[in-house]
Design a protein around this motif. Structure first.
Motif, PDB file in Angstrom:
ATOM      1  N   THR A 243       0.849  -1.187   0.000  1.00 18.43           N
ATOM      2  CA  THR A 243       0.000   0.000   0.000  1.00 18.43           C
ATOM      3  C   THR A 243       0.885   1.238   0.000  1.00 18.43           C
ATOM      4  OG1 THR A 243      -1.629  -1.215   1.293  1.00 18.43           O
ATOM      5  CG2 THR A 243      -1.854   1.183   1.233  1.00 18.43           C
ATOM      6  N   ILE A 244       0.453   2.272  -0.721  1.00 20.52           N
ATOM      7  CA  ILE A 244       1.217   3.515  -0.770  1.00 20.52           C
ATOM      8  C   ILE A 244       0.407   4.613  -0.093  1.00 20.52           C
ATOM      9  CG2 ILE A 244       0.312   4.082  -3.058  1.00 20.52           C
ATOM     10  CD1 ILE A 244       2.988   5.443  -3.641  1.00 20.52           C
ATOM     11  N   PHE A 245       1.087   5.420   0.687  1.00 18.42           N
ATOM     12  CA  PHE A 245       0.437   6.533   1.376  1.00 18.42           C
ATOM     13  C   PHE A 245       1.061   7.835   0.888  1.00 18.42           C
ATOM     14  CE2 PHE A 245       0.200   2.860   4.171  1.00 18.42           C
ATOM     15  CZ  PHE A 245      -1.151   2.828   4.471  1.00 18.42           C
ATOM     16  N   LEU A 246       0.209   8.764   0.464  1.00 19.49           N
ATOM     17  CA  LEU A 246       0.672  10.056  -0.014  1.00 19.49           C
ATOM     18  C   LEU A 246       0.281  11.137   0.989  1.00 19.49           C
ATOM     19  CD1 LEU A 246      -0.321   9.955  -3.792  1.00 19.49           C
ATOM     20  CD2 LEU A 246       1.909   9.483  -2.819  1.00 19.49           C
ATOM     21  N   THR A 247       1.184  12.076   1.176  1.00 19.06           N
ATOM     22  CA  THR A 247       0.842  13.229   2.005  1.00 19.06           C
ATOM     23  C   THR A 247      -0.123  14.115   1.206  1.00 19.06           C
ATOM     24  OG1 THR A 247       2.631  14.596   1.128  1.00 19.06           O
ATOM     25  CG2 THR A 247       3.145  13.171   3.022  1.00 19.06           C
ATOM     26  N   PRO A 248      -0.879  14.970   1.876  1.00 19.05           N
ATOM     27  CA  PRO A 248      -1.766  15.891   1.150  1.00 19.05           C
ATOM     28  C   PRO A 248      -1.007  16.728   0.118  1.00 19.05           C
ATOM     29  CG  PRO A 248      -2.305  15.889   3.480  1.00 19.05           C
ATOM     30  CD  PRO A 248      -1.050  15.081   3.345  1.00 19.05           C
ATOM     31  N   GLU A 249       0.247  17.094   0.441  1.00 25.05           N
ATOM     32  CA  GLU A 249       1.046  17.898  -0.500  1.00 25.05           C
ATOM     33  C   GLU A 249       1.375  17.090  -1.747  1.00 25.05           C
ATOM     34  OE1 GLU A 249       1.105  19.488   3.443  1.00 25.05           O
ATOM     35  OE2 GLU A 249       1.768  17.509   2.724  1.00 25.05           O
ATOM     36  N   GLU A 250       1.763  15.812  -1.553  1.00 26.36           N
ATOM     37  CA  GLU A 250       2.087  14.958  -2.694  1.00 26.36           C
ATOM     38  C   GLU A 250       0.861  14.705  -3.560  1.00 26.36           C
ATOM     39  OE1 GLU A 250       5.709  12.212  -0.875  1.00 26.36           O
ATOM     40  OE2 GLU A 250       3.623  11.741  -0.365  1.00 26.36           O
TER      41      GLU A 250
ATOM     42  N   ASN B  49       7.709 -10.376 -14.891  1.00 25.36           N
ATOM     43  CA  ASN B  49       8.060  -9.097 -15.526  1.00 25.36           C
ATOM     44  C   ASN B  49       6.832  -8.241 -15.813  1.00 25.36           C
ATOM     45  OD1 ASN B  49      10.802  -9.692 -15.533  1.00 25.36           O
ATOM     46  ND2 ASN B  49      10.703 -10.716 -17.517  1.00 25.36           N
ATOM     47  N   GLU B  50       5.692  -8.898 -16.017  1.00 23.86           N
ATOM     48  CA  GLU B  50       4.477  -8.158 -16.376  1.00 23.86           C
ATOM     49  C   GLU B  50       3.896  -7.377 -15.205  1.00 23.86           C
ATOM     50  OE1 GLU B  50       5.143 -11.570 -19.019  1.00 23.86           O
ATOM     51  OE2 GLU B  50       4.972 -11.378 -16.841  1.00 23.86           O
ATOM     52  N   ALA B  51       4.318  -7.692 -13.997  1.00 24.14           N
ATOM     53  CA  ALA B  51       3.708  -7.082 -12.814  1.00 24.14           C
ATOM     54  C   ALA B  51       4.199  -5.652 -12.608  1.00 24.14           C
ATOM     55  CB  ALA B  51       4.016  -7.923 -11.578  1.00 24.14           C
ATOM     56  N   PHE B  52       3.296  -4.711 -12.634  1.00 24.05           N
ATOM     57  CA  PHE B  52       3.633  -3.362 -12.174  1.00 24.05           C
ATOM     58  C   PHE B  52       2.359  -2.593 -11.854  1.00 24.05           C
ATOM     59  CE2 PHE B  52       2.801  -1.914 -16.498  1.00 24.05           C
ATOM     60  CZ  PHE B  52       2.532  -0.553 -16.391  1.00 24.05           C
ATOM     61  N   SER B  53       2.463  -1.774 -10.831  1.00 24.39           N
ATOM     62  CA  SER B  53       1.349  -0.938 -10.418  1.00 24.39           C
ATOM     63  C   SER B  53       1.645   0.508 -10.798  1.00 24.39           C
ATOM     64  CB  SER B  53       1.128  -1.031  -8.911  1.00 24.39           C
ATOM     65  OG  SER B  53       0.863  -2.356  -8.526  1.00 24.39           O
ATOM     66  N   ALA B  54       0.598   1.274 -10.979  1.00 26.63           N
ATOM     67  CA  ALA B  54       0.741   2.687 -11.328  1.00 26.63           C
ATOM     68  C   ALA B  54      -0.130   3.525 -10.415  1.00 26.63           C
ATOM     69  CB  ALA B  54       0.358   2.920 -12.788  1.00 26.63           C
TER      70      ALA B  54
ATOM     71  N   ARG C 282      -5.419   6.633  -7.118  1.00 29.10           N
ATOM     72  CA  ARG C 282      -5.491   5.226  -6.753  1.00 29.10           C
ATOM     73  C   ARG C 282      -4.211   4.512  -7.174  1.00 29.10           C
ATOM     74  NH1 ARG C 282     -10.623   6.339  -9.136  1.00 29.10           N
ATOM     75  NH2 ARG C 282     -12.340   6.120  -7.657  1.00 29.10           N
ATOM     76  N   VAL C 283      -3.896   3.425  -6.471  1.00 31.21           N
ATOM     77  CA  VAL C 283      -2.847   2.516  -6.932  1.00 31.21           C
ATOM     78  C   VAL C 283      -3.541   1.464  -7.788  1.00 31.21           C
ATOM     79  CG1 VAL C 283      -1.051   0.899  -6.276  1.00 31.21           C
ATOM     80  CG2 VAL C 283      -1.437   2.929  -4.898  1.00 31.21           C
ATOM     81  N   PHE C 284      -3.182   1.405  -9.053  1.00 35.43           N
ATOM     82  CA  PHE C 284      -3.904   0.589 -10.033  1.00 35.43           C
ATOM     83  C   PHE C 284      -3.000  -0.516 -10.583  1.00 35.43           C
ATOM     84  CE2 PHE C 284      -5.046  -0.094 -14.567  1.00 35.43           C
ATOM     85  CZ  PHE C 284      -6.303  -0.654 -14.370  1.00 35.43           C
TER      86      PHE C 284
ATOM     87  N   ALA D 270     -11.209   3.496   1.780  1.00 34.83           N
ATOM     88  CA  ALA D 270     -10.693   2.476   0.874  1.00 34.83           C
ATOM     89  C   ALA D 270     -11.797   1.887   0.009  1.00 34.83           C
ATOM     90  CB  ALA D 270     -10.005   1.370   1.671  1.00 34.83           C
ATOM     91  N   LEU D 271     -12.955   1.622   0.594  1.00 34.57           N
ATOM     92  CA  LEU D 271     -14.075   1.058  -0.168  1.00 34.57           C
ATOM     93  C   LEU D 271     -14.525   2.008  -1.269  1.00 34.57           C
ATOM     94  CD1 LEU D 271     -16.200  -0.535   2.705  1.00 34.57           C
ATOM     95  CD2 LEU D 271     -14.893  -1.750   0.948  1.00 34.57           C
ATOM     96  N   TYR D 272     -14.544   3.304  -0.959  1.00 36.66           N
ATOM     97  CA  TYR D 272     -14.985   4.261  -1.979  1.00 36.66           C
ATOM     98  C   TYR D 272     -13.929   4.441  -3.071  1.00 36.66           C
ATOM     99  CZ  TYR D 272     -16.547   8.362  -4.425  1.00 36.66           C
ATOM    100  OH  TYR D 272     -16.926   9.216  -5.423  1.00 36.66           O
ATOM    101  N   LEU D 273     -12.670   4.618  -2.672  1.00 40.35           N
ATOM    102  CA  LEU D 273     -11.628   4.862  -3.663  1.00 40.35           C
ATOM    103  C   LEU D 273     -11.421   3.674  -4.584  1.00 40.35           C
ATOM    104  CD1 LEU D 273      -8.784   6.816  -1.810  1.00 40.35           C
ATOM    105  CD2 LEU D 273     -10.170   7.599  -3.729  1.00 40.35           C
ATOM    106  N   THR D 274     -11.442   2.466  -4.023  1.00 38.35           N
ATOM    107  CA  THR D 274     -11.134   1.285  -4.828  1.00 38.35           C
ATOM    108  C   THR D 274     -12.354   0.745  -5.546  1.00 38.35           C
ATOM    109  OG1 THR D 274      -9.400   0.722  -3.238  1.00 38.35           O
ATOM    110  CG2 THR D 274     -10.076  -1.003  -4.774  1.00 38.35           C
ATOM    111  N   TRP D 275     -13.487   0.664  -4.852  1.00 42.73           N
ATOM    112  CA  TRP D 275     -14.658   0.017  -5.441  1.00 42.73           C
ATOM    113  C   TRP D 275     -15.819   0.970  -5.703  1.00 42.73           C
ATOM    114  CZ3 TRP D 275     -11.882  -2.535  -1.471  1.00 42.73           C
ATOM    115  CH2 TRP D 275     -11.159  -3.642  -1.909  1.00 42.73           C
ATOM    116  N   GLY D 276     -15.706   2.226  -5.260  1.00 42.95           N
ATOM    117  CA  GLY D 276     -16.685   3.228  -5.653  1.00 42.95           C
ATOM    118  C   GLY D 276     -18.008   3.191  -4.919  1.00 42.95           C
ATOM    119  N   PHE D 277     -18.042   2.711  -3.668  1.00 39.41           N
ATOM    120  CA  PHE D 277     -19.306   2.730  -2.930  1.00 39.41           C
ATOM    121  C   PHE D 277     -19.046   2.992  -1.447  1.00 39.41           C
ATOM    122  CE2 PHE D 277     -17.945  -1.703  -2.665  1.00 39.41           C
ATOM    123  CZ  PHE D 277     -18.141  -2.003  -1.326  1.00 39.41           C
TER     124      PHE D 277
END
Length: 628
Positions: free
Chosen positions: A6-13, A386-391, A403-405, A536-543
């Motif tokens: 999991t990645i956490f971003l500061t409000p500034e980032e 090799n195919e594995a990467f998140s963005a 989001r981390v996708f 997390a539920l809203y950001l990832t799954w939209g509800f």
């Protein structure tokens, strides 16, 4: 998911990412309709050559054929803008256009652009680009394929010499540079194949693999390329030949039904290939028939007999849900995490859900801890591949939500449905925010048309994270997969099912008795932190979840929820530092005090018969320590 996936971003980032994406979107809008202007062709080609050379040197620095090691603190980021549909027009119906006809931020519907590559290809993690020449030698433009950059394991732009761009989209790339952007693989057609890395230096357009050969001619060209060790070229020839063959005739129409020995061997080979293809698509009934026909022609075929034995095992799995899990576990290293198994889904059915859209329901009574269903992943990408990467994606459709996708899984799903058009419809039936081309598959000029924006949203809303699989796996290369049947299971924080994984075989078990007709539900996010879970539920799954547990937790004051979280963190720290086996009376009493402190934040009456997630860790510690 493990914490380090999991990645956490500061409000500034977060603000910087969102500002960058919004500024680019505004820049695109400001330039909409601007006419194409000529480049300094030499400078643009030199830019591509230099970038490609630097890339080669970077790879060489980490070993021949290798790739630069991932940075410890970076992740690829890109914006998700306004989706657009792929071209659904036939080539013969499109009107030719020139580079000079291009207009910024425009989808040139009804037009087709013929281009020749005049630079090496610059391959990046999320895109590939090169310089292309139009009808005139001094007219060049950047063309960038975004995300879906390969065919059969080879870079698409490197396979081609000349290309056709259907209904080209002219825009700014993520670096603010003018480009013809390709998001949908079917919008870019290789009209002349040539995998010679120096082919772009030639001035003529006569060399390479032209389209419109017969399947037999493609096969012979492929054989020649294979003999010359031009493997990518050979693959292109064979793939194109198979494409034409598929258009012209069904694969089994190659059967001769001749009693001659040589022809009988050919027929047996055709049945074997049809059988293996059906088996790999989990179509075991057809596979059984094909292998049986092969045995009639070649009674001594050990391969056909072996497959028929495997099919018998698969049929038992499908009908009874009985698996040799120990054998499956032992096979994981050999099968790269993809054990040979069938789906067991007969105890479930898909229908409309009162919760949301479609759901999965029990077709019969299911006892506590019994298997509800087992399903092989439609597509899985493991973190060590090799195919594995998140963005890191910034979606302007959703107030620039970050989001981390699982971008690598997105690529893999698109590749699979492009290669197996019969599988497209069941993927398109899954929930996604973008309707795209609808639920029905589409094909033009013998090529499946796949809306990658539609697949993006389906993957975003339905993919599962598999947790950390190895020490070098983190949020940048997290293991992820897509399971079709399991994707219909709706969320509840107090669900009646749980999932386990044996490689990419997902096993869903009942956590209590489930009655026929009852909806099967499980928790998408098991964190005890109400506020983090809602986000997390809203950001990832939209509800937003409104189950009984969430309603009760929402009634707790923010201060009480914060206190409970702090106590749970204290308990987690205690568990981490204190082993339960052989624990002394002082440690046990400390654990009991922690449990009691957490219980005091959970109103006995309101939380009656509801899961108390904050207590799970300390309760397990006490049970292991032998305390009731």
């Amino acid at each position: 998911m493990a914490a380090n996936t999991t990645i956490f971003l500061t409000p500034e980032e977060s603000g910087r990412v969102q500002t960058t994406v919004r500024d680019l979107m505004q820049k695109r809008r400001d330039q909409r309709g601007q006419k194409w202007t000529a480049y300094d062709s030499i400078s643009l080609i030199q830019e591509a050559t230099s970038a490609s050379l630097l890339q080669d040197l970077s790879c060489a620095a980490f070993g021949l054929g290798g790739a630069p090691k991932k940075s410890q603190d970076t992740i690829i980021a890109y914006g998700i803008g306004v989706p657009y549909l792929p071209s659904t027009s036939k080539l013969q119906d499109l009107v030719p256009m020139k580079l000079s006809d291009l207009c910024m931020e425009t989808h040139h519907r009804g037009r087709v652009l013929s281009l020749r590559r005049v630079s090496p290809v610059v391959e990046m993690k999320s895109s590939s680009w090169a310089v292309f020449q139009g009808d005139l030698q001094n007219e060049v433009e950047r063309l960038e394929v975004f995300l879906h950059t390969s065919q059969n394991g080879h870079n698409t732009l490197n396979l081609g010499f000349e290309f056709l761009v259907k209904e080209p989209y002219y825009t700014l790339n993520n670096h603010g540079q003018r480009t013809i952007r390709i998001d949908h693989p079917s919008d870019l057609i290789i009209s002349t194949y040539n995998d010679d890395p120096e082919s772009w230096r030639r001035r003529d357009r006569s060399e390479g693999l032209q389209r419109d050969y017969t399947p037999v001619e493609y096969k012979e060209l492929g054989n020649t390329a294979l003999h010359d060790k031009k493997y990518a070229m050979a693959l292109a020839h064979y793939a194109e030949g198979l494409r034409v063959l598929t258009i012209q005739t069904d694969a089994l129409e190659s059967l001769t039904h001749d009693e001659d020995g040589y022809q009988k061997d050919l027929d047996a080979k055709a049945y074997f290939r049809a059988g293996t293809a059906a088996y790999r698509l989990s179509n075991f009934r057809d596979a059984k028939g094909y292998f049986a026909e092969q045995l009639k022609l070649l009674p001594g075929s050990r391969l056909a007999s072996t497959y028929l034995e495997k099919i018998e095992v698969r049929e038992h799995e499908m009908s009874d849900g009985v698996y040799d899990m120990d054998k499956a576990l032992r096979s994981l290293s050999k099968t790269k995490g993809r054990p040979d198994a069938a789906d067991f889904v007969r105890r479930t059915k898909v229908k409309s859900s009162p919760v949301s859209g479609k759901g999965l329901f029990a077709a019969e009574d299911i006892e506590h801890n019994d298997i509800i269903m087992c399903e092989k992943a439609f597509c899985v990408v493991w973190g060590n591949e090799n195919e594995a990467f998140s963005a890191l994606t910034c979606d302007v459709r959703d107030n620039a939500a970050i989001r981390v996708f699982p971008a690598g899984l997105h690529q893999a799903v698109v590749q699979k449905v492009m290669k197996n058009p019969s599988q497209i419809e069941k993927v398109l039936d899954l929930f996604g925010d973008n309707e795209g081309l609808g639920k029905r598959p589409c094909e033009r000029d013998g090529i499946p048309v796949v809306d990658t924006f539609q697949i993006h949203d389906i993957v975003q809303r339905n993919a599962f994270g598999l947790g950390q699989q190895s020490e070098d796996e983190d949020y940048r290369n997290a293991s992820t997969g897509l399971w079709i049947r399991a994707s219909y299971i709706n969320h509840s924080c107090i669900g009646n099912a749980k999932k386990e994984l044996v490689g990419d075989l997902m096993v869903i078990r009942a956590t209590r008795k489930i009655l026929a007709g009852e909806e099967i539900m499980h928790s998408y996010d098991k964190t005890s932190d109400y506020d983090a879970r809602m986000k997390a539920l809203y950001l990832t799954w939209g509800f937003h979840c409104s189950c009984r547990l969430c309603i009760v937790e929402a009634q707790d004051s923010p201060a009480l929820r914060k206190k409970r979280l702090m106590l749970e963190n204290d308990a987690d720290l205690f568990i981490e530092r204190t082993k339960p086996a052989g624990a002394g009376i002082i440690a046990v009493n400390r654990a009991k005090r922690l449990r009691r402190s957490i219980e005091e934040t959970l109103n006995e009456k309101r939380y009656k018969n509801l899961p108390r997630r904050a207590l799970v860790g300390i309760e397990q510690w006490l049970q292991t320590a032998g305390c009731r």
